[in-house]
Design a protein around this motif. Sequence first.
Motif, PDB file in Angstrom:
ATOM      1  N   TRP A  41       8.948  18.532 -41.076  1.00  0.00           N
ATOM      2  CA  TRP A  41       7.945  19.554 -40.750  1.00  0.00           C
ATOM      3  C   TRP A  41       7.989  20.017 -39.300  1.00  0.00           C
ATOM      4  O   TRP A  41       7.437  21.047 -38.954  1.00  0.00           O
ATOM      5  N   GLY A  42       8.638  19.290 -38.425  1.00  0.00           N
ATOM      6  CA  GLY A  42       8.754  19.737 -37.034  1.00  0.00           C
ATOM      7  C   GLY A  42       9.911  20.681 -36.782  1.00  0.00           C
ATOM      8  O   GLY A  42      10.075  21.202 -35.672  1.00  0.00           O
ATOM      9  N   ALA A  43      10.728  20.958 -37.791  1.00  0.00           N
ATOM     10  CA  ALA A  43      11.982  21.700 -37.575  1.00  0.00           C
ATOM     11  C   ALA A  43      11.766  23.074 -36.972  1.00  0.00           C
ATOM     12  O   ALA A  43      12.578  23.529 -36.157  1.00  0.00           O
ATOM     13  N   CYS A  44      10.679  23.761 -37.343  1.00  0.00           N
ATOM     14  CA  CYS A  44      10.481  25.122 -36.840  1.00  0.00           C
ATOM     15  C   CYS A  44      10.221  25.154 -35.335  1.00  0.00           C
ATOM     16  O   CYS A  44      10.248  26.229 -34.729  1.00  0.00           O
ATOM     17  N   ALA A  45      10.002  23.998 -34.722  1.00  0.00           N
ATOM     18  CA  ALA A  45       9.795  23.945 -33.269  1.00  0.00           C
ATOM     19  C   ALA A  45      11.061  23.566 -32.501  1.00  0.00           C
ATOM     20  O   ALA A  45      11.021  23.425 -31.279  1.00  0.00           O
ATOM     21  N   TRP A  46      12.179  23.385 -33.211  1.00  0.00           N
ATOM     22  CA  TRP A  46      13.444  23.085 -32.527  1.00  0.00           C
ATOM     23  C   TRP A  46      14.236  24.383 -32.362  1.00  0.00           C
ATOM     24  O   TRP A  46      14.743  24.919 -33.339  1.00  0.00           O
ATOM     25  N   PRO A  47      14.349  24.886 -31.139  1.00  0.00           N
ATOM     26  CA  PRO A  47      15.060  26.162 -30.952  1.00  0.00           C
ATOM     27  C   PRO A  47      16.572  25.975 -30.964  1.00  0.00           C
ATOM     28  O   PRO A  47      17.090  24.949 -30.511  1.00  0.00           O
ATOM     29  N   ASP A  48      17.254  26.964 -31.482  1.00  0.00           N
ATOM     30  CA  ASP A  48      18.714  27.061 -31.350  1.00  0.00           C
ATOM     31  C   ASP A  48      19.473  25.837 -31.851  1.00  0.00           C
ATOM     32  O   ASP A  48      20.413  25.383 -31.209  1.00  0.00           O
ATOM     33  N   VAL A  49      19.018  25.263 -32.983  1.00  0.00           N
ATOM     34  CA  VAL A  49      19.754  24.151 -33.565  1.00  0.00           C
ATOM     35  C   VAL A  49      20.315  24.580 -34.921  1.00  0.00           C
ATOM     36  O   VAL A  49      19.762  25.454 -35.586  1.00  0.00           O
ATOM     37  N   GLU A  50      21.398  23.946 -35.305  1.00  0.00           N
ATOM     38  CA  GLU A  50      21.907  24.086 -36.666  1.00  0.00           C
ATOM     39  C   GLU A  50      21.361  22.911 -37.465  1.00  0.00           C
ATOM     40  O   GLU A  50      21.569  21.749 -37.087  1.00  0.00           O
ATOM     41  N   ILE A  51      20.652  23.197 -38.551  1.00  0.00           N
ATOM     42  CA  ILE A  51      20.045  22.140 -39.366  1.00  0.00           C
ATOM     43  C   ILE A  51      21.031  21.745 -40.455  1.00  0.00           C
ATOM     44  O   ILE A  51      21.546  22.591 -41.189  1.00  0.00           O
ATOM     45  N   ILE A  52      21.269  20.439 -40.544  1.00  0.00           N
ATOM     46  CA  ILE A  52      22.258  19.897 -41.472  1.00  0.00           C
ATOM     47  C   ILE A  52      21.577  18.909 -42.404  1.00  0.00           C
ATOM     48  O   ILE A  52      20.794  18.069 -41.969  1.00  0.00           O
TER      49      ILE A  52
END
Length: 198
Positions: A41-52
Motif C-alpha cells: 500500500w505504500g507503493a504510490c509514495a515511491w517516486p521513479d521506481v520500477e515495481i517488480i
Amino acid sequence: MIVDAGHSPAHAREIQSAMDAAGLPAARWLVYTHHHWDHVWGACAWPDVEIIGHIAGQEILQREAARPWSHRYLRDEVRTNPLLGPSFRARALAMETWDGFTILPPQCTFTDELVLPAGVRLRHVGGAHAPDSTIVLVPDSAVALLGDCYYPPPAHLRAPDDAPDLTMVAGLVSDEYDWYVDSHSEPWTLEQARSYGA
C-alpha cells in the motif's frame, strides 16, 4: 532496491526519510514479496521506481486497485464479512488520508526466477500465505529475505490447524546465506534457521 513498499504512503515516506538520513541513494527498483496490503500500500509514495513482482500478484493487485478504498468501504466490507475485521481495522489505522492513494500492480513480472542487477535473485516460492510469495536472495551480503512465505494463510482464511510451513523453511536454508529475514520477526542466523526448519 527496496523490498516491499510499506503499509501506507506515510509509512513509505518514513522509510525514505531513514534512507536519506543514512545517506543511501534513492531506490530504483521496488520488489514485492507478495500482494498483501501491508507490503504494497505504500507503493504510490515511491517516486521513479520500477515495481517488480510475481505474475500472480499482478493479477490480484489489478483487481484490488479497482476497489473503492475508503474508511466507509472498509467498514461496509467488515459488516459483510466480520472475519475481515482485524485486517481492515489495521488498514483504516494505517491510512491518514486517501488523497492520492492508489494500489500499484508490478510493472515488471516474472514466473519462476528473475536476476536483478548486482546479482539479486527473486525466486517464486508460493505457499499457503500467498500464491505470489517471492523470496529475495542477496548473495553479496549473504542475506535471504523471506517475506511472509512460510506463514499460514491470512487470518480470515485460516483453518484451526493451519500453522507456519516449517518444511518450506527447511527447504530454503542454504550455506550461501548467513542471515534469514522474514517480514515480521527478528532476523535469524543460519544456525537458527536450520534449527527452526528442523
